[in-house]
Design a protein around this motif. Structure first.
Motif, PDB file in Angstrom:
ATOM      1  N   TYR A  54      33.287 -39.450   3.644  1.00 36.57           N
ATOM      2  CA  TYR A  54      34.522 -38.704   3.403  1.00 36.57           C
ATOM      3  C   TYR A  54      35.615 -39.601   2.826  1.00 36.57           C
ATOM      4  O   TYR A  54      36.259 -39.255   1.823  1.00 36.57           O
ATOM      5  CB  TYR A  54      34.981 -38.092   4.727  1.00 36.57           C
ATOM      6  N   GLY A  88      48.011 -36.957   7.231  1.00 41.01           N
ATOM      7  CA  GLY A  88      47.454 -37.711   8.351  1.00 41.01           C
ATOM      8  C   GLY A  88      46.607 -36.799   9.200  1.00 41.01           C
ATOM      9  O   GLY A  88      45.625 -36.225   8.725  1.00 41.01           O
ATOM     10  N   ARG A  96      41.817 -20.875   4.372  1.00 41.69           N
ATOM     11  CA  ARG A  96      42.271 -21.298   5.703  1.00 41.69           C
ATOM     12  C   ARG A  96      43.088 -22.586   5.603  1.00 41.69           C
ATOM     13  O   ARG A  96      43.191 -23.154   4.509  1.00 41.69           O
ATOM     14  CB  ARG A  96      41.059 -21.565   6.615  1.00 41.69           C
ATOM     15  N   ASP A 133      32.771 -21.962  -5.652  1.00 39.69           N
ATOM     16  CA  ASP A 133      32.479 -23.249  -5.012  1.00 39.69           C
ATOM     17  C   ASP A 133      32.962 -24.314  -5.988  1.00 39.69           C
ATOM     18  O   ASP A 133      32.403 -24.433  -7.091  1.00 39.69           O
ATOM     19  CB  ASP A 133      30.972 -23.347  -4.775  1.00 39.69           C
ATOM     20  N   THR A 171      43.886 -28.416  11.931  1.00 35.89           N
ATOM     21  CA  THR A 171      43.189 -27.337  11.213  1.00 35.89           C
ATOM     22  C   THR A 171      41.739 -27.299  11.690  1.00 35.89           C
ATOM     23  O   THR A 171      41.283 -28.140  12.458  1.00 35.89           O
ATOM     24  CB  THR A 171      43.173 -27.601   9.691  1.00 35.89           C
ATOM     25  N   ILE A 228      45.365 -25.890   5.424  1.00 36.56           N
ATOM     26  CA  ILE A 228      46.467 -26.373   4.587  1.00 36.56           C
ATOM     27  C   ILE A 228      46.579 -25.525   3.321  1.00 36.56           C
ATOM     28  O   ILE A 228      47.670 -25.202   2.849  1.00 36.56           O
ATOM     29  CB  ILE A 228      46.251 -27.867   4.248  1.00 36.56           C
ATOM     30  N   ASN A 284      42.962 -28.645  -3.212  1.00 42.36           N
ATOM     31  CA  ASN A 284      43.024 -28.765  -1.750  1.00 42.36           C
ATOM     32  C   ASN A 284      41.662 -28.713  -1.087  1.00 42.36           C
ATOM     33  O   ASN A 284      41.451 -29.315  -0.035  1.00 42.36           O
ATOM     34  CB  ASN A 284      43.919 -27.645  -1.196  1.00 42.36           C
ATOM     35  N   GLU A 311      33.320 -16.352   2.041  1.00 42.02           N
ATOM     36  CA  GLU A 311      34.492 -16.470   2.919  1.00 42.02           C
ATOM     37  C   GLU A 311      35.566 -15.462   2.548  1.00 42.02           C
ATOM     38  O   GLU A 311      36.732 -15.720   2.742  1.00 42.02           O
ATOM     39  CB  GLU A 311      35.065 -17.896   2.811  1.00 42.02           C
TER      40      GLU A 311
HETATM   41  N1  LIG Z   1      43.359 -31.574   8.551  1.00 42.23           N
HETATM   42  C1  LIG Z   1      43.549 -32.881   8.375  1.00 42.23           C
HETATM   43  O1  LIG Z   1      43.771 -33.648   9.336  1.00 42.23           O
HETATM   44  C2  LIG Z   1      43.512 -33.459   7.013  1.00 42.23           C
HETATM   45  C3  LIG Z   1      42.998 -32.748   5.932  1.00 42.23           C
HETATM   46  N2  LIG Z   1      42.976 -33.342   4.695  1.00 42.23           N
HETATM   47  C4  LIG Z   1      42.470 -32.600   3.530  1.00 42.23           C
HETATM   48  O2  LIG Z   1      43.169 -31.377   3.422  1.00 42.23           O
HETATM   49  C5  LIG Z   1      42.372 -30.449   2.691  1.00 42.23           C
HETATM   50  C6  LIG Z   1      42.358 -29.127   3.411  1.00 42.23           C
HETATM   51  O3  LIG Z   1      41.683 -29.316   4.625  1.00 42.23           O
HETATM   52  P1  LIG Z   1      42.055 -28.510   5.948  1.00 42.23           P
HETATM   53  O4  LIG Z   1      42.971 -27.374   5.613  1.00 42.23           O
HETATM   54  O5  LIG Z   1      42.463 -29.487   6.978  1.00 42.23           O
HETATM   55  O6  LIG Z   1      40.615 -27.987   6.360  1.00 42.23           O
HETATM   56  P2  LIG Z   1      40.025 -26.517   6.542  1.00 42.23           P
HETATM   57  O7  LIG Z   1      38.586 -26.740   6.831  1.00 42.23           O
HETATM   58  O8  LIG Z   1      40.862 -25.748   7.494  1.00 42.23           O
HETATM   59  O9  LIG Z   1      40.186 -25.824   5.112  1.00 42.23           O
HETATM   60  C7  LIG Z   1      39.438 -26.291   4.030  1.00 42.23           C
HETATM   61  C8  LIG Z   1      39.276 -25.126   3.094  1.00 42.23           C
HETATM   62  O10 LIG Z   1      38.521 -25.562   1.957  1.00 42.23           O
HETATM   63  C9  LIG Z   1      37.522 -24.595   1.716  1.00 42.23           C
HETATM   64  N3  LIG Z   1      36.348 -25.165   1.040  1.00 42.23           N
HETATM   65  C10 LIG Z   1      35.407 -25.972   1.575  1.00 42.23           C
HETATM   66  N4  LIG Z   1      34.477 -26.251   0.658  1.00 42.23           N
HETATM   67  C11 LIG Z   1      34.822 -25.573  -0.475  1.00 42.23           C
HETATM   68  C12 LIG Z   1      34.256 -25.440  -1.755  1.00 42.23           C
HETATM   69  N5  LIG Z   1      33.114 -26.059  -2.058  1.00 42.23           N
HETATM   70  N6  LIG Z   1      34.876 -24.659  -2.673  1.00 42.23           N
HETATM   71  C13 LIG Z   1      36.027 -24.018  -2.358  1.00 42.23           C
HETATM   72  N7  LIG Z   1      36.639 -24.111  -1.149  1.00 42.23           N
HETATM   73  C14 LIG Z   1      36.018 -24.882  -0.233  1.00 42.23           C
HETATM   74  C15 LIG Z   1      37.141 -24.085   3.089  1.00 42.23           C
HETATM   75  O11 LIG Z   1      36.461 -22.855   2.951  1.00 42.23           O
HETATM   76  P3  LIG Z   1      35.729 -22.210   4.223  1.00 42.23           P
HETATM   77  O12 LIG Z   1      36.791 -21.328   4.805  1.00 42.23           O
HETATM   78  O13 LIG Z   1      34.562 -21.505   3.651  1.00 42.23           O
HETATM   79  O14 LIG Z   1      35.325 -23.342   5.126  1.00 42.23           O
HETATM   80  C16 LIG Z   1      38.487 -23.982   3.758  1.00 42.23           C
HETATM   81  O15 LIG Z   1      39.102 -22.742   3.500  1.00 42.23           O
HETATM   82  C17 LIG Z   1      40.998 -31.107   2.560  1.00 42.23           C
HETATM   83  O16 LIG Z   1      40.863 -31.656   1.274  1.00 42.23           O
HETATM   84  C18 LIG Z   1      41.029 -32.230   3.595  1.00 42.23           C
HETATM   85  O17 LIG Z   1      40.194 -33.312   3.242  1.00 42.23           O
HETATM   86  C19 LIG Z   1      43.448 -34.616   4.479  1.00 42.23           C
HETATM   87  C20 LIG Z   1      43.950 -35.334   5.528  1.00 42.23           C
HETATM   88  C21 LIG Z   1      44.027 -34.815   6.864  1.00 42.23           C
END
Ligand SMILES: NC(=O)C1=CN([C@@H]2O[C@H](COP(=O)(O)OP(=O)(O)OC[C@H]3O[C@@H](n4cnc5c(N)ncnc54)[C@H](OP(=O)(O)O)[C@@H]3O)[C@@H](O)[C@H]2O)C=CC1
Ligand SMILES: C[C@H](O)[C@@H]1OC(=O)[C@H](O)[C@@H]1O
Length: 258
Positions: A161, A192, A19, A68, A196, A21, A95, A44
């Protein structure tokens, strides 16, 4: 050493690409015909399969792999599957991340450890598992890790975090030294406020969303594609001399104090 220009199709792993980014990034690399590993945590697969379909529709070739990133054995198994299927990576995008908002005094050790293990240890485990083969392949490559504006600022409900995001930026700087001689550059991208699911609950606070938007000179919250585009740019041969950099992708939010 001249960094070799990757020959298409490039092989790319995007962790956490079911999902958000990660999904947008996987699809963006699909547009260049890349072979894209779509990683998702246990349970997932549905969302990951949707991402795989987007990669295919964009012109790429997906490989869905459950792991994971916080689990050393799962990461080892994912590396074995990817290397047996496609060989070594050209681009690794770290990511995957979680941000369970919590008040400082409500954060117990289990929550602290989970956020540290997913967000920071996960980047360490995945990068070590995949760059070993990249070094042996001798083609050079890219390690791109998604840190955050939160590496540079705090959050009252992100004590656990923000530390992981600062750690990711630091990790990329040390790995830039280790892997640079092999033509593998390591950089951090710092998004930023991006719309999502990670923010879904937090952004029900409309006053907070209005405040965020007021701080962003370009006048809008970010979209996953805004980050995916920068990750793709940093994967290009033209970025070969960027190594150990922090690349802010926030519409001007960080600098907008007054
Ligand atoms: N959105 C924002 O404002 C910002 C986001 N970020 C960073 O961007 C990155 C992506 O986040 P974002 O797309 O926003 O968030 P989302 O929650 O939409 O996506 C995160 C994805 O990471 C997956 N995930 C979570 N834990 C694990 C794991 N242990 N192993 C494998 N996959 C995992 C999730 O899986 P599942 O579908 O099961 O939840 C999900 O698909 C993150 O690192 C976040 O910290 C940084 C700055 C700003
Ligand atoms: C999850 C946060 O809302 C989002 O992610 C980040 O890394 C920044 O802290 C943003 O606030």
């Amino acid at each position: 050493m001249n960094v070799p220009v990757p020959q298409a199709p490039r092989t790319v792993l995007v962790t956490g690409s079911a999902r958000g980014i990660g999904r947008a990034t996987a699809a963006r690399f699909g547009r260049e015909g890349a072979r894209v590993v779509v990683n998702h945590p246990p349970g997932e697969r549905g969302f990951a399969q949707e991402t795989a379909e987007l990669v295919t529709a964009a012109g790429g070739t997906p490989l869905v792999v459950e792991a994971d990133v916080a689990d050393p054995d799962a990461v080892t198994a994912m590396a074995r599957t990817v290397h047996d299927t496609w060989g070594s990576l050209d681009v690794l995008v770290n990511n995957a991340g979680i941000c369970p908002f919590a008040d400082f005094f409500d954060i117990d050790v289990a929550l602290w450890d989970r956020v540290q293990h997913v967000n920071l240890r996960g980047v360490f485990l995945v990068t070590q598992a995949f760059t070993r083969a990249m070094v042996e392949a001798g083609r050079g490559g890219r390690v791109l890790s998604v840190s955050s504006i939160s590496a540079w600022v705090g959050g009252s409900q992100q004590v656990h975090y923000c530390t992981t995001k600062a750690g990711i930026s630091s990790l990329m700087k040390s790995l830039a030294i280790v892997l640079g001689p092999h033509g593998i550059t390591c950089n951090a991208v710092l998004p930023g406020a991006i719309a999502t699911d990670i923010n879904k609950d937090d952004w029900t606070d409309t006053a907070k969303v209005d405040y965020f938007r007021s701080r962003i000179p370009v006048g809008r919250m970010g979209e996953p594609a805004d980050v995916a585009g920068v990750l793709w740019l940093l994967s290009q041969p033209e970025s070969a001399y960027m190594n150990g950099s922090d690349v802010l992708v926030d519409g001007g939010m960080f600098v907008n104090l007054q």
